[in-house]
Enzyme design. Structure first.
Site, PDB file in Angstrom:
ATOM      1  N   CYS A 251       0.832  -1.198   0.000  1.00  0.00           N
ATOM      2  CA  CYS A 251       0.000   0.000   0.000  1.00  0.00           C
ATOM      3  C   CYS A 251       0.869   1.253   0.000  1.00  0.00           C
ATOM      4  CB  CYS A 251      -0.925  -0.009   1.223  1.00  0.00           C
ATOM      5  SG  CYS A 251      -1.887   1.499   1.376  1.00  0.00           S
TER       6      CYS A 251
ATOM      7  N   CYS B  52      -0.406   4.113   2.138  1.00  0.00           N
ATOM      8  CA  CYS B  52      -0.183   3.976   3.584  1.00  0.00           C
ATOM      9  C   CYS B  52       1.276   4.236   3.936  1.00  0.00           C
ATOM     10  CB  CYS B  52      -0.532   2.566   4.061  1.00  0.00           C
ATOM     11  SG  CYS B  52      -2.009   1.864   3.351  1.00  0.00           S
ATOM     12  N   ASP B  53       2.206   3.719   3.149  1.00  0.00           N
ATOM     13  CA  ASP B  53       3.612   3.675   3.568  1.00  0.00           C
ATOM     14  C   ASP B  53       4.550   4.552   2.735  1.00  0.00           C
ATOM     15  OD1 ASP B  53       2.823   1.744   5.420  1.00  0.00           O
ATOM     16  OD2 ASP B  53       3.085   0.124   3.969  1.00  0.00           O
TER      17      ASP B  53
END
Ligand code: NAP
Length: 308
Positions: free
Chosen positions: A134, A137-138
């Site tokens: 992701c 997200c990261d």
């Protein structure tokens, strides 16, 4: 007295929330069970540009917050829990949530899909230490360092563009020499100086040390040569796997694990419907998940009317 829901929805992404909106608006006693957080895969999307009604796009979490607010207007009941079993008892279905049995007259499965894994050496070892599924997200953890994204579809293209905001370099490693992603995304990829496609290549392994990922080993499929790519992050975007494993012995699934349904979302078990990405269908988009959720809800209503 034991509560018997009219409808129990498993999964709280766009398909599940839409189904819940329709059934609760139709005054059917509905419970939506979600394993983690409401919103599904869209929660990890930075900008949704192709959902009608939002010119200029809308952030995934903002869109899903609106879905939830809309469901609350009609009193949709939700709970957090993991469904592990579904038993057909004819006019009632038994659904096991966190070890407890709930009863419903109909069930709509909208469990969606999760990112597929490459399955190469080092991948699982470095999850959270350089390997991610992701970028939204990261991605921000990878400032001014080289990263790789694996895949050639819409997700890989969108994530490559997102990563180019942070990383010094984004290698787009794809197993063929053309992208599967839509033209509009391809144009943006090719216009972005930070993104370098690496064609006809497969990741064979992830190399790292105690600091995390340091490089990837690649195999060129055309000339069968091996090379090393310096990258401290590997984002995998090679498609999705349906979350229907717990239903394998209960419903008809196709060989890839998608639930087989008719065009009106009926599964092989009467009174059990499936909608969204977990169902075998031609196009996986928020718009089609919403359409599926609405169809599943209306067909469920008809099914329940048949009992009365
Ligand atoms: P996808 O369209 O299935 O693309 C997967 C990509 O990964 C393909 O390029 C595929 O290569 C490659 N791949 C698959 N298995 C691989 C492996 N083992 N090793 C290396 N590469 C592999 O998946 P997606 O991009 O996640 O998209 C899923 C669905 O969501 C699609 O329907 C997509 O249109 C939709 N989506 C839409 C949007 C949007 O509209 N904005 C955004 C994200 C996703 P090949 O091309 O060679 O098969």
């Amino acid at each position: 007295m034991v509560t018997v829901y009219d409808v129990l929805i498993i999964g709280g992404g766009p398909a599940g929330l839409t189904a819940g909106l329709y059934t609760s608006r139709a005054k059917l006693k509905t419970l939506l069970v979600e394993r983690m957080i409401l919103g599904g895969q869209v929660m990890t999307t930075t900008k949704v540009e192709n959902y009608p009604g939002f010119p200029g796009g809308i952030d995934g979490p903002d869109l899903m917050a609106r879905f939830q607010e809309h469901c609350q207007e009609f009193g949709l009941e939700t709970m957090t829990g993991e469904v592990t079993a579904l038993v057909d008892q004819g006019e009632e279905k038994l659904v096991t949530v966190d070890g407890k049995q709930l009863r419903a007259r109909a069930v709509i499965i909208t469990t969606g899909a999760e990112p597929s894994k490459l399955g190469v050496p080092g991948e699982s070892q470095f999850v959270g230490r350089g390997v991610s599924y992701c970028a939204t997200c990261d991605g921000a953890f990878f400032r001014n360092v080289p990263v790789a994204i694996v895949g050639g579809g819409d997700t890989a293209a969108e994530e490559a563009l997102f990563l180019s905001r942070f990383a010094s370099k984004v290698y787009l490693v794809h197993r063929r020499d053309e992208l599967r992603a839509t033209k509009v995304l391809q144009d943006r990829i090719f216009a972005n100086d930070k993104i370098e496609p690496i064609w006809n290549s497969l990741v064979e392994g992830v190399i790292g040390d105690n600091t995390g990922v340091t490089a990837l080993t690649l195999r060129n499929r055309k000339d069968d040569t091996q090379s090393t790519l310096d990258a401290v992050g590997m984002f995998v975007a090679i498609g999705v796997t349906p979350k229907a494993h717990f239903l394998a012995d209960i419903l008809d699934l196709n060989p890839e694990g998608y639930i087989l349904t008719d065009s009106e979302c009926r599964t092989s078990m009467p009174g059990v419907f499936a909608a969204g990405d977990v169902r075998k269908k031609i196009l996986k988009q928020i718009a089609t998940a919403v359409g599926d959720g609405a169809i599943a809800a209306i067909v469920t209503e008809k099914y329940l009317d048949g009992f009365e």
